[in-house]
Structure formats: C-alpha cells, structure tokens
Design a protein around this motif. Structure first.
Motif, short mmCIF file in Angstrom:
data_model
loop_
_atom_site.label_atom_id
_atom_site.label_comp_id
_atom_site.label_asym_id
_atom_site.label_seq_id
_atom_site.Cartn_x
_atom_site.Cartn_y
_atom_site.Cartn_z
N CYS A 152 0.93 -1.14 0.02
CA CYS A 152 -0.25 -0.09 -0.03
C CYS A 152 0.72 1.28 0.18
O CYS A 152 2.29 1.27 0.26
CB CYS A 152 -0.85 0.08 1.20
N ARG A 153 0.13 2.34 -0.27
CA ARG A 153 0.84 3.54 -0.20
C ARG A 153 0.59 4.05 1.51
O ARG A 153 -0.59 4.22 1.88
CB ARG A 153 0.26 4.61 -1.11
N TRP A 154 1.88 4.08 2.16
CA TRP A 154 1.73 4.83 3.37
C TRP A 154 1.49 6.34 3.59
O TRP A 154 1.89 7.03 2.49
CB TRP A 154 2.85 4.49 4.25
N PRO A 155 0.71 6.66 4.61
CA PRO A 155 0.41 8.09 4.75
C PRO A 155 1.63 9.08 4.65
O PRO A 155 1.69 10.27 4.74
CB PRO A 155 -0.45 8.21 5.76
N ARG A 156 3.07 8.49 5.34
CA ARG A 156 3.93 9.02 5.55
C ARG A 156 5.41 8.41 5.14
O ARG A 156 5.32 6.98 4.89
CB ARG A 156 4.12 9.35 7.01
N PRO A 157 6.38 8.91 5.04
CA PRO A 157 7.61 8.10 4.43
C PRO A 157 8.10 7.25 5.68
O PRO A 157 8.10 7.77 6.94
CB PRO A 157 8.52 9.07 3.84
N GLY A 158 8.41 6.12 5.31
CA GLY A 158 9.45 5.33 6.32
C GLY A 158 10.66 5.65 6.34
O GLY A 158 11.41 6.50 5.41
N LEU A 159 11.52 5.29 7.39
CA LEU A 159 13.00 5.66 7.53
C LEU A 159 13.73 4.55 6.79
O LEU A 159 13.63 3.37 6.86
CB LEU A 159 13.08 5.32 9.12
N LYS A 160 14.70 5.24 5.97
CA LYS A 160 15.44 4.48 5.04
C LYS A 160 16.47 3.82 6.12
O LYS A 160 17.09 4.25 6.78
CB LYS A 160 16.13 5.32 4.11
#
Length: 303
Positions: free
Chosen positions: A290-298
């Motif tokens: 899915c498309r998450w509402p906020r970016p994840g930590l790389k």
C-alpha cells in the motif's frame, strides 16, 4: 487506504525487506526459507535456512542476516487461519544466520551468549556502525515460559552482548532516526518499550527496577509483532487480534490501520519516496502493498 495483494500461498511470512529492484525478500517461518517476491507476485527461493527464519535485514556487506528461532512453533489451522502454537518438544534453541544473496550460502554466526543458548531469535536492525540489535522472543514449554532478551552483536561473529533479559516475549526491534533510542515490542503484553542508547551498541543504565521506558500499552487484548520506523519517528508495529498496523508516536499516542488478517506480523518501507509499504499477513499467507501516509525511515544498508 488502497491495499494491493501482491502474492499469497506463503507459509507464515515475516521479515520483509524491500529491495532496490522492486522485489521484496521475506522469510517463511513455516516454510523454513528466504523467498523473493517480485512485483507481479512471482516467488523464488533465495535460501533454505531450516529452523524458523523470522526477522531479516541487509547488513553492511550486502548479505541478509536472519534471526532464526530454530522452529520454535508448531503450526495448526483454525477458522481458515495458519496459527503458530506451542513450541515442539524437540526444539533446542535458535541462532543468527548470514545468507549470501549471490550464492545462497548460509553461515551460522551465533547460537549462544555467555554460555547461554539463544532460545528464539526474532527480529533485528542494523545501526550506522554496522552492528545489529536483535530480540530473542523466548518460547513456551510444558513447564512454563522461557523468557526473552534484547541483544547487540557484530556481523562478523566476534561479539554478542545481552543488554536486557527476563522479558515476557520480545518481538519487533527498531532504531529511532537519530539512533539514540532502541524500540522493542513485547507481544503478549501489547507493550512498546524504548531504551536509551548511550553509545553505539551500548544501552544507558536503566532506572532502578525499570528495564526500560514504556511508550504505550495497548488496551484490551491486542498482541504486538515486528515493526518498522517512520522517517518522522513514529513506530509502526504489526498488530495481532486487532489485525493491522499500529503507529505509535513517541509520546504514546497511537493510530491503527486495519488489514484483512487478524495475524499481521510485519511491515517494511521502500520505493523512491519511502512511502511504499509491504505488510505480511501471516494467518492467510499473504503479502500486501500500500501507499503509506508518511515516508518510512530508510534502513542503513538497504540499496
């Protein structure tokens, strides 16, 4: 949230790792293997690990490191779900493995710490220095519970340290964006812990009678599994019974994202903007995107 089914037929998937080529490498705990899932749903075996491969992460050398619980679950079916049950009597412990992605060669790095056998290694995360924090979930026995712990180790097999122990059921582990905090989810307590980092690979001394800091205890009967951290610092923890992902703010507030499985076990982030999220739905053997509402930590060593 628009949820896309990527593939199914997985034997209790866990430990997803988003790869630069668009594929996801994950563990199949019951299948005893590392599996690559391509965007079109195709699956191919990367390595047959044996035991119960649980968490997975890319290390500084480009290999995948696996927390293997040593087959600490007996699986059974109920109401159409694949459910992990009691520890089989033949279980003797778990281990940490290194898997060479080019050759599939497997090396066992750790089976014990200070003479004490690892019970059921569960999840891991690498810091910027190239060491990794990992959890040992412990296991159940007919006589009672073998408790779990939080460890730090080096990927060359030269050092392993048990930093906290006697936890009920340590599961997901992650680092805050500034790496000054280690987060750990406890499954049976429905609790997210945090621990202050004094130096790379070193926890600060805890307060008296307090092994760490409690971020939040979920209400009612909810179980926590593995986790991933957002770029902004929220901790996204797979949630069982209340199937989905619970996003914990460091201040203790939460929000829940539902997925169609009561046994959701893990999440990872990837894509150009780090907003692509892959979620393992283990009771039904499925992988969602899915498309998450906020970016994840790389993560530190993901390409």
């Amino acid at each position: 949230m628009d949820i896309q089914l990527v593939t199914d037929g997985l034997l209790f998937p866990e430990g997803p790792v988003a790869m630069a080529d668009g594929s996801v490498i994950l563990t199949e705990i019951q299948g005893q293997r590392l599996t690559r899932v391509w965007p079109d749903g195709r699956k191919e075996t990367v390595a047959n690990t044996g035991g119960g491969p649980n968490g997975a992460a890319i290390g500084p050398d480009g290999a995948i490191y696996v927390t293997n619980n040593g087959a600490s679950f007996q699986f059974f079916e109920a109401n159409g779900l694949n459910i992990p049950g009691p520890t089989p009597p033949e279980h003797t412990g778990g281990y940490i493995q290194r898997v060479d992605l080019k050759t599939g060669a497997i090396t066992t790095l750790y089976t014990a710490c200070d003479g004490k056998t690892l019970v059921g290694p569960n999840d891991l995360v690498f810091d910027k220095q190239g060491g990794f924090w990992f959890t040992d979930h412990g296991c159940s026995t007919p006589e009672g519970k073998k408790y779990g712990a939080l460890y730090y180790a080096l990927p060359d097999g030269s050092k392993i340290v048990r930093w906290r122990d006697h936890f009920v059921s340590p599961n997901g582990v992650g680092l805050s964006p500034d790496e000054k905090t280690v987060y750990m989810a406890d499954t049976m307590l429905g609790r997210l812990w945090s621990f202050d980092v004094a130096a790379p690979g070193v926890l600060a001394d805890p307060l008296p009678l307090q092994p760490g800091n409690v971020v939040c205890n979920l209400p009612g009967y909810q179980l926590l599994d593995s986790l991933a951290v957002e770029a902004g610092g929220k901790v996204c923890v797979a949630t069982i019974i209340n199937g989905g992902i619970t996003a914990f703010d460091p201040d203790g507030s939460t929000e829940h994202f539902a997925f169609p499985d009561v046994i959701v076990t893990n999440i990872c982030f990837g894509g150009e903007d780090m907003r692509d999220a892959w979620i393992t739905a283990s009771g039904t053997g499925q992988l969602y995107k899915c498309r998450w509402p906020r970016p994840g930590l790389k993560l530190n060593f993901n390409a």
